[in-house]
Design a protein around this motif. Structure first.
Motif, PDB file in Angstrom:
ATOM      1  N   MET A 182      -2.213  33.650  24.883  1.00  0.00           N
ATOM      2  CA  MET A 182      -3.341  34.169  24.719  1.00  0.00           C
ATOM      3  C   MET A 182      -5.115  34.270  24.206  1.00  0.00           C
ATOM      4  N   ILE A 194      -8.696  42.095  29.277  1.00  0.00           N
ATOM      5  CA  ILE A 194      -7.568  42.567  28.591  1.00  0.00           C
ATOM      6  C   ILE A 194      -8.523  44.594  27.820  1.00  0.00           C
ATOM      7  N   ARG A 195      -9.288  44.332  28.339  1.00  0.00           N
ATOM      8  CA  ARG A 195      -9.998  45.334  28.331  1.00  0.00           C
ATOM      9  C   ARG A 195      -9.705  45.983  29.875  1.00  0.00           C
ATOM     10  N   SER A 209      -6.367  47.542  30.328  1.00  0.00           N
ATOM     11  CA  SER A 209      -6.183  48.750  29.093  1.00  0.00           C
ATOM     12  C   SER A 209      -6.251  49.916  30.926  1.00  0.00           C
ATOM     13  N   PHE A 226      -0.647  37.407  33.086  1.00  0.00           N
ATOM     14  CA  PHE A 226       0.616  37.675  33.203  1.00  0.00           C
ATOM     15  C   PHE A 226       1.822  37.670  33.882  1.00  0.00           C
ATOM     16  N   LYS A 267       4.010  46.828  27.839  1.00  0.00           N
ATOM     17  CA  LYS A 267       4.613  46.425  26.978  1.00  0.00           C
ATOM     18  C   LYS A 267       3.208  45.295  26.574  1.00  0.00           C
ATOM     19  N   ILE A 268       2.420  44.788  27.506  1.00  0.00           N
ATOM     20  CA  ILE A 268       1.689  43.633  27.748  1.00  0.00           C
ATOM     21  C   ILE A 268       0.510  43.888  26.426  1.00  0.00           C
ATOM     22  N   LEU A 269       0.398  45.483  26.545  1.00  0.00           N
ATOM     23  CA  LEU A 269      -0.603  45.553  25.631  1.00  0.00           C
ATOM     24  C   LEU A 269       0.008  46.328  24.468  1.00  0.00           C
ATOM     25  N   ASN A 270       1.125  46.023  24.181  1.00  0.00           N
ATOM     26  CA  ASN A 270       1.890  46.802  22.755  1.00  0.00           C
ATOM     27  C   ASN A 270       1.918  48.511  22.756  1.00  0.00           C
ATOM     28  N   LEU A 271       1.209  48.519  24.097  1.00  0.00           N
ATOM     29  CA  LEU A 271       1.112  49.570  24.031  1.00  0.00           C
ATOM     30  C   LEU A 271       2.733  51.279  23.803  1.00  0.00           C
ATOM     31  N   TRP A 309       1.497  52.589  16.556  1.00  0.00           N
ATOM     32  CA  TRP A 309       1.148  52.163  15.949  1.00  0.00           C
ATOM     33  C   TRP A 309      -0.142  52.775  14.807  1.00  0.00           C
ATOM     34  N   GLN A 320      -2.775  57.306  23.396  1.00  0.00           N
ATOM     35  CA  GLN A 320      -2.708  55.904  23.792  1.00  0.00           C
ATOM     36  C   GLN A 320      -1.669  55.374  22.221  1.00  0.00           C
ATOM     37  N   PHE A 348      -2.126  55.746  19.317  1.00  0.00           N
ATOM     38  CA  PHE A 348      -2.501  55.160  17.755  1.00  0.00           C
ATOM     39  C   PHE A 348      -2.488  56.395  17.271  1.00  0.00           C
ATOM     40  N   GLN A 353      -1.291  47.432   9.903  1.00  0.00           N
ATOM     41  CA  GLN A 353      -1.930  46.685  10.009  1.00  0.00           C
ATOM     42  C   GLN A 353      -3.110  47.108  10.636  1.00  0.00           C
ATOM     43  N   ILE A 354      -3.676  47.949  10.991  1.00  0.00           N
ATOM     44  CA  ILE A 354      -4.693  47.987  12.088  1.00  0.00           C
ATOM     45  C   ILE A 354      -5.807  49.099  11.199  1.00  0.00           C
TER      46      ILE A 354
END
Lengths: 216, 216
Positions: A9, A17-18, A21, A61, A82-86, A90, A113, A115, A153-154
């Motif tokens: 990373m 990363i943005r 998304s 990736f 999966k990469i973005l952990n979505l 969360w 998304q 969250f 965590q967030i």
């Protein structure tokens, strides 16, 4: 498709990363439209992206394109999520339930998304105890205990500028690792905590620049 | 200092403009702290910026540094505010006075940077006619007339996704040249209109990526 599992990373620019998304949103849209495959050029044209940029971003990736076909829409979407952990939900803490805090709590884009704001804290004793859409607003004294108990965590900080740093310090002490700060003040966190400052007026300032240019 | 008056906006990256906003904030802070001059290195260190980037960004607009001194804080601040057109007050229209709209109306950061929401429109007849902090909420049927009468150029869209495009079309037809869209939907405008989409969940997604990386 051959996703790389050992990407580092540290080397990946935040703008990449943005954009991931953004690509994910485009792929969700294409999937809804019934598209099975799409070339990087068609993806770029349809969503006003830069196709070389798309390929470069994805290359961090793995190798997702298939010669002569392009990308499998559903497959690539799933990989990016999966990469973005979505591909998980969360749980997010919200501190400050004023005008902005309540708007953020109801902002549809977060839930879509993955969250979910599942804990709300506010320093106003008149608000503590109220329940909004099934979530009870808790007093600040419960913050550390609840964040720890739920392994949150967030956190989203939506308090006045003058209390943003104190609130942030308490969140970090309680174990929060990522903070989205909406308070219009510069706050500081240690190296092991990720901080994103959202300054809504910067967007208006870029508009201001371009509008004034147009009339000069 | 020798600001260039004939810079061409076409060649200036949008990220440079965003950073100018950031530099302006830093300079305002330094001015408040009583600093008269600052070197690009000290500026960079104090605000966690990249000094080479600072110099490159400023170079688009002129030669602002003075050998052996660095930058004059107040002078550079004033130049940047002029470049960004923040040396005037912008009257802004807000469409949609729901949770997010009302939070944006009360968002302190806009007014501080010279953006004043002076017209509010909402499609809900129950809201039209109400006055908030001296601004009367108007029905949508008044939109074109009021935007023209007040020569408004900037609008904030805070309506549900499904009505964002229709609202945008009406704003553009009324003469709006810059739109800040908070609706979670892709909208389209012609080439002579500047559109900024604000997607609050992208920020959470970048946090999600980095947090998950940290625990992998």
């Amino acid at each position: 498709m051959a996703p790389r599992s050992n990407y580092r990373m540290q080397k990946i620019p935040e703008m990449t990363i943005r954009r991931l998304s953004l690509y994910t949103r485009c792929l969700v849209q294409l999937e809804e439209d019934g598209k099975k495959t799409i070339s990087s050029l068609a993806l770029a044209e349809r969503f006003n992206l830069n196709s070389a940029q798309v390929r470069k971003d994805l290359a961090y990736f793995g190798e997702f394109g298939v010669r002569g076909i392009g990308y499998y829409v559903s497959g690539l979407k799933a990989e990016l999520q999966k990469i973005l952990n979505l591909d998980r939900e969360w749980q997010v803490a919200l501190v400050g339930y004023g005008n902005l805090g309540s708007a953020l709590f109801r902002y549809k884009g977060f839930a879509r998304q993955g969250f979910r704001i599942s804990a709300i804290f506010d320093g106003d004793p008149a608000k503590a105890g109220r329940t909004v859409d099934g979530v009870t607003i808790l007093p600040m004294m419960d913050l550390a205990r609840e964040v720890k108990a739920r392994s949150l965590q967030i956190a989203i900080v939506a308090v006045p500028a003058e209390s943003a740093q104190a609130v942030t310090d308490r969140l970090v002490a309680a174990g929060i690792k990522g903070i989205l700060n909406f308070a219009p003040s510069r706050i500081k966190v240690g190296k092991d905590v990720r901080l994103k400052n959202v300054d809504l007026s910067i967007e208006l300032e870029t508009l201001s620049f371009y509008l004034a240019q147009a009339t000069r």
